[in-house]
Design an enzyme around this catalytic site. Structure first.
Site, PDB file in Angstrom:
ATOM      1  N   GLY A 262      73.603  64.455 102.229  1.00  0.00           N
ATOM      2  CA  GLY A 262      73.396  64.055 103.613  1.00  0.00           C
ATOM      3  C   GLY A 262      72.687  62.722 103.645  1.00  0.00           C
ATOM      4  NE  ARG A 263      66.569  62.486 101.803  1.00  0.00           N
ATOM      5  CZ  ARG A 263      65.628  62.901 102.647  1.00  0.00           C
ATOM      6  NH1 ARG A 263      65.058  62.028 103.453  1.00  0.00           N
ATOM      7  NH2 ARG A 263      65.268  64.168 102.686  1.00  0.00           N
ATOM      8  NE  ARG A 299      62.735  61.349 106.547  1.00  0.00           N
ATOM      9  CZ  ARG A 299      62.157  60.562 105.666  1.00  0.00           C
ATOM     10  NH1 ARG A 299      61.868  59.296 105.976  1.00  0.00           N
ATOM     11  NH2 ARG A 299      61.883  61.010 104.460  1.00  0.00           N
ATOM     12  CE1 TYR A 303      59.345  66.818 105.941  1.00  0.00           C
ATOM     13  CE2 TYR A 303      60.750  65.086 106.806  1.00  0.00           C
ATOM     14  CZ  TYR A 303      60.535  66.411 106.516  1.00  0.00           C
ATOM     15  OH  TYR A 303      61.506  67.327 106.792  1.00  0.00           O
ATOM     16  CB  CYS A 332      49.933  61.667 125.312  1.00  0.00           C
ATOM     17  SG  CYS A 332      50.060  60.522 126.691  1.00  0.00           S
TER      18      CYS A 332
END
Length: 407
Positions: A262-263, A299, A303, A332
């Site tokens: 995928g990545r 992300r 991560y 926020c």
């Protein structure tokens, strides 16, 4: 052909996801050719980027689809992926999802537990239809990646250990409603070390041999995905070497290799464009506040992931000295940041920046937090760019709610 980010931002607004389909196509070709000497199926991991046009691109190249929900299966079918090229993975499949997958006639369902095996068997029996299955084996190999995307250790929720897997295969072989056609492992995402993959493939291939010795013939050797890419200074795995260790592990076995990238296919073929709103300096810290936020790209805060930031204004050198700044959004939350301590020249409202490596796990993880509409998506190929998803507006967000307002 270079992509004119300024023209796209003017035409479609920001935040904006932009994808290079030519690069995606080349990434697919490189991986497919690495397995040229073997029977193989590249099953695109839909969760990485589930835009219908992206799935369709890979489908037209011959790819299948690795799906982890009924929604992803339906996306793959809508994008033209044939059922016999679709795999249904994931640890928590509902009965209605299992039933729908079986009715679609997909290639196989990846089982993650004995409990799930019995649920699939019950659904198959109710339908009067045999279920093709594979079992996700947890080889207990350290993938040497971020703990949140590690999946191949006993402490992770995924898969079953070797001995339990063998018992499950024996049970499935003796069931009237289960057909054990495949075996699966996936030790983690963003893998940059070849040795853990080699070790896991060897362990699982030995299990295939032991199953063959008792009359259980596996046809599909699903090695999962997880090939890492360069976000900052990583050294990615050479795909030819990757294919070599997989094929060597199954030497002497008649198996079709399934790979689920995928990545690798999409990450570095995508950017998130964002404009500067203004700057803020509290004396100890410089903030560049932009119109993209954590709801658009999760992300970094999830991560602590690094994404390169490209300042796209041509007069950058005339602005003055570049100094460290945090790139933050309007959400926020203190966790609403896209990059920290990046060297940027003095910025002005409206300046355009590109956040790199945003083609995977970008839009698919986006949300409407703070009632923000998700960005538009654009595809560029062969010198032409086109809109492949409209920007969400307020009406899109409240459509499922407003019919329930009290009179």
């Amino acid at each position: 052909m270079p992509i004119d980010f300024h023209a796209l931002a003017e035409k479609y607004g920001t935040p904006l996801y932009v994808y290079d389909f030519d690069q995606m196509r080349e990434n697919y070709r490189r991986l497919k050719e690495a397995f040229a000497g073997s029977k193989s199926l590249i099953a695109y991991a839909v969760k990485a980027n589930s835009n219908l046009s992206v799935i369709s691109l890979f489908g037209k190249l011959g790819a299948g689809a690795d799906c982890v929900s009924l929604g992803e299966i339906l996306r793959a079918r809508t994008a033209g992926i044939e059922p016999y090229r679709i795999i249904f993975s994931g640890v928590g499949k509902r009965d209605d999802e299992i039933e729908a997958a079986l009715k679609e006639g997909i290639l196989m369902i990846n089982l993650e537990s004995e409990a799930e095996m019995h649920r699939v068997e019950e659904v198959a029996q109710r339908l009067g239809q045999e279920a093709r299955i594979s079992i996700r084996v947890n080889p207990n190999v350290d993938p040497q990646t971020h703990p949140y995307i590690s999946t191949g250790l006993h402490e992770n929720k995924f898969g079953v250990e070797i001995d339990r897997a063998k018992r499950m295969y024996i049970y499935a072989k003796n069931s009237d409603w289960l057909d054990p056609v495949g075996i699966h492992f996936h030790i983690g995402s963003q893998l940059t070390e070849l040795e853990p993959i080699k070790e896991a493939a060897s362990i699982v291939a030995d299990l295939v041999r032991s199953l063959a010795a008792i009359g259980i013939e596996i046809r599909f050797f699903d090695v999962g995905g997880g090939l890492g890419v360069v976000y900052r200074d990583e050294t990615p795995i050479d795909v030819e070497e990757y294919a070599k260790v997989i094929t060597e592990s199954i030497k002497g076995l008649d198996l079709t290799i399934i790979c689920e990238p995928g990545r690798y296919l999409t990450a570095n073929a995508g950017w998130l464009l964002t404009r500067v709103l203004y700057e803020k300096n509290n004396g100890a810290k410089r903030f560049v506040i932009v119109d993209a936020a954590m709801n658009d790209l999760m992300r970094p805060t999830l991560y602590q992931a690094y994404h390169g930031v490209e300042y796209l204004e041509p007069d950058a050198k005339e602005r003055g000295e570049a100094t460290p700044a945090d790139l933050v959004g309007p959400i926020c939350e203190s966790g609403d940041w896209l990059a920290k301590e990046r060297l940027l020249p003095p910025t002005r409202s409206g300046d355009l920046l590109a956040i790199r490596s945003a083609g995977a796990y970008g839009f698919t993880m986006a949300s409407n937090y703070n009632t923000r509409g998700r960005p538009a998506e654009v595809a560029c190929e062969q010198g032409q760019c086109r809109l492949i998803r409209d920007r969400e507006n307020f009406e899109d967000q409240i459509r499922l709610e407003k019919g329930h307002l009290e009179a």
